[in-house]
Motif scaffolding. Structure first.
Motif, PDB file in Angstrom:
ATOM      1  N   GLU A   1       0.702  -1.179   0.037  1.00 41.92           N
ATOM      2  CA  GLU A   1       0.026   0.104  -0.060  1.00 41.92           C
ATOM      3  C   GLU A   1       0.826   1.276   0.118  1.00 41.92           C
ATOM      4  O   GLU A   1       0.377   2.241  -0.875  1.00 41.92           O
TER       5      GLU A   1
ATOM      6  N   ARG B   1      -6.103   7.146  -5.034  1.00 43.88           N
ATOM      7  CA  ARG B   1      -7.533   7.383  -4.337  1.00 43.88           C
ATOM      8  C   ARG B   1      -8.646   8.184  -5.300  1.00 43.88           C
ATOM      9  O   ARG B   1      -9.710   7.547  -5.034  1.00 43.88           O
TER      10      ARG B   1
ATOM     11  N   ARG C   1      -9.552   5.230  -7.458  1.00 43.22           N
ATOM     12  CA  ARG C   1     -10.571   4.141  -6.701  1.00 43.22           C
ATOM     13  C   ARG C   1     -12.047   4.809  -6.599  1.00 43.22           C
ATOM     14  O   ARG C   1     -13.061   3.889  -6.685  1.00 43.22           O
ATOM     15  N   LYS C   2     -11.945   6.019  -6.404  1.00 44.18           N
ATOM     16  CA  LYS C   2     -13.323   6.665  -6.277  1.00 44.18           C
ATOM     17  C   LYS C   2     -14.164   6.360  -7.492  1.00 44.18           C
ATOM     18  O   LYS C   2     -15.445   6.109  -7.769  1.00 44.18           O
TER      19      LYS C   2
ATOM     20  N   GLN D   1     -15.506   2.785  -8.108  1.00 39.68           N
ATOM     21  CA  GLN D   1     -16.864   2.656  -7.180  1.00 39.68           C
ATOM     22  C   GLN D   1     -17.857   3.464  -7.804  1.00 39.68           C
ATOM     23  O   GLN D   1     -19.255   2.818  -7.915  1.00 39.68           O
TER      24      GLN D   1
ATOM     25  N   ASP E   1     -14.032  -9.123  -6.475  1.00 43.34           N
ATOM     26  CA  ASP E   1     -12.907  -8.166  -6.577  1.00 43.34           C
ATOM     27  C   ASP E   1     -11.693  -9.044  -6.758  1.00 43.34           C
ATOM     28  O   ASP E   1     -11.132  -9.903  -6.071  1.00 43.34           O
TER      29      ASP E   1
ATOM     30  N   GLN F   1      -7.734  -2.838  -1.084  1.00 47.99           N
ATOM     31  CA  GLN F   1      -8.067  -1.760  -1.052  1.00 47.99           C
ATOM     32  C   GLN F   1      -9.813  -1.373  -1.444  1.00 47.99           C
ATOM     33  O   GLN F   1     -10.483  -0.933  -1.286  1.00 47.99           O
ATOM     34  N   LEU F   2      -9.778  -2.114  -2.869  1.00 50.07           N
ATOM     35  CA  LEU F   2     -11.165  -1.694  -3.494  1.00 50.07           C
ATOM     36  C   LEU F   2     -11.981  -2.703  -3.088  1.00 50.07           C
ATOM     37  O   LEU F   2     -13.379  -2.111  -3.115  1.00 50.07           O
TER      38      LEU F   2
ATOM     39  N   ASP G   1     -13.216  -0.497  -0.305  1.00 51.66           N
ATOM     40  CA  ASP G   1     -13.906   0.919  -0.697  1.00 51.66           C
ATOM     41  C   ASP G   1     -15.542   0.370  -1.003  1.00 51.66           C
ATOM     42  O   ASP G   1     -16.627   1.249  -0.833  1.00 51.66           O
TER      43      ASP G   1
ATOM     44  N   ARG H   1     -17.295  -0.061   2.228  1.00 53.57           N
ATOM     45  CA  ARG H   1     -18.024   1.262   2.805  1.00 53.57           C
ATOM     46  C   ARG H   1     -19.102   1.887   1.926  1.00 53.57           C
ATOM     47  O   ARG H   1     -19.996   2.525   2.507  1.00 53.57           O
ATOM     48  N   ARG H   2     -19.218   1.274   0.564  1.00 56.25           N
ATOM     49  CA  ARG H   2     -20.152   1.865  -0.139  1.00 56.25           C
ATOM     50  C   ARG H   2     -21.644   1.143   0.267  1.00 56.25           C
ATOM     51  O   ARG H   2     -22.748   1.760   0.327  1.00 56.25           O
TER      52      ARG H   2
END
Length: 240
Positions: A26, A38, A41-42, A45, A58, A65-66, A69, A72-73
């Motif tokens: 990372e 970052r 990655r946004k 998503q 994934d 990380q993905l 993400d 969290r969504r």
């Protein structure tokens, strides 16, 4: 190495390389991208549009990380995160919230899932390691997606033609080895990451490969003079 001359590593070689870089993966990504990962990655998503009742896969999840993400969504949706390298998965499993994700070790050349099993597939920096049979790997992803399902992939490549693209390649060609030294990893491993970038496909031939696999609505968003792209595609739904 000329553009388009593919680099190939056997799965065991890929696993060994990522075993070595796993402890600082990372940090290496953040330094390599200047923190711009970052933003990418946004975008992944947003394009994935992962819903609360959907299933996500994934691939090449690395340290997850993905997958995190996506969690969290959607706090309650089903997420499966898979990687070839167990040491990467070990890092992912130690992170907060890891117990809400299913972690699997697997080779992305052949996916051990039923047809039409997932609504969304995401992955980052995977396809360049599947160049030995890219069409077969993409057909596998098409197979396990439900009709109407979305594929969103972050991938690197040789960038645009022209002076600015050449400048980006010149700078980028040195930076990964420098990062490898800065974080105490083998510079050769990070050098290979860059060589595989320069040897991979530009967006047009990758789009053609996605279309051969059966995908439609194939698009891409380019960054850093095209050296980084977020690709998206859809498995068509015959009922719509």
């Amino acid at each position: 190495m000329p553009d388009g001359e593919m680099l190939e590593l056997a799965p065991q070689q890929v696993r060994e390389m990522f075993t070595r870089v796993a402890p600082r993966y990372e940090l290496g990504n953040t330094l390599l991208t200047g923190g711009m990962d970052r933003r990418w990655r946004k975008l992944i998503q947003r394009l994935a549009a992962f819903g609360p009742d959907e299933h996500l896969l994934d691939l090449a999840t690395g340290t997850g990380q993905l997958a995190f993400d996506a969690r969290r969504r959607q706090p309650t949706a089903r997420i499966v995160a898979a990687d070839l390298t167990p040491e990467m998965l070990d890092v992912a499993r130690r992170q907060p919230g890891a117990e809400t994700i299913e972690w699997l070790e697997m080779d992305a050349h052949s996916l051990p899932f039923d047809d039409d099993a997932f609504d969304v597939i995401t992955h980052g920096y995977l396809l360049r390691y599947l160049v030995d049979d890219l069409d077969t790997a993409l057909r596998e992803q098409w197979r396990v997606l439900k009709p109407g399902g979305r594929l969103v992939a972050l991938e690197t490549g040789p960038g645009r033609e022209g002076p600015l693209g050449s400048l980006a390649r010149a700078v980028g060609g040195r930076w990964p080895r420098i990062v490898g030294r800065l974080i105490g990893s083998d510079p050769g491993d990070y050098g290979f990451l860059q060589e595989s970038t320069l040897a991979f496909l530009r967006p047009a031939p990758l789009a053609a490969a996605l279309e051969r696999a059966g995908f439609t609505d194939v698009r891409h968003h380019g960054f850093l003079q095209g050296m980084v792209c977020v690709h998206s595609a859809v498995k068509p739904d015959p009922n719509k």
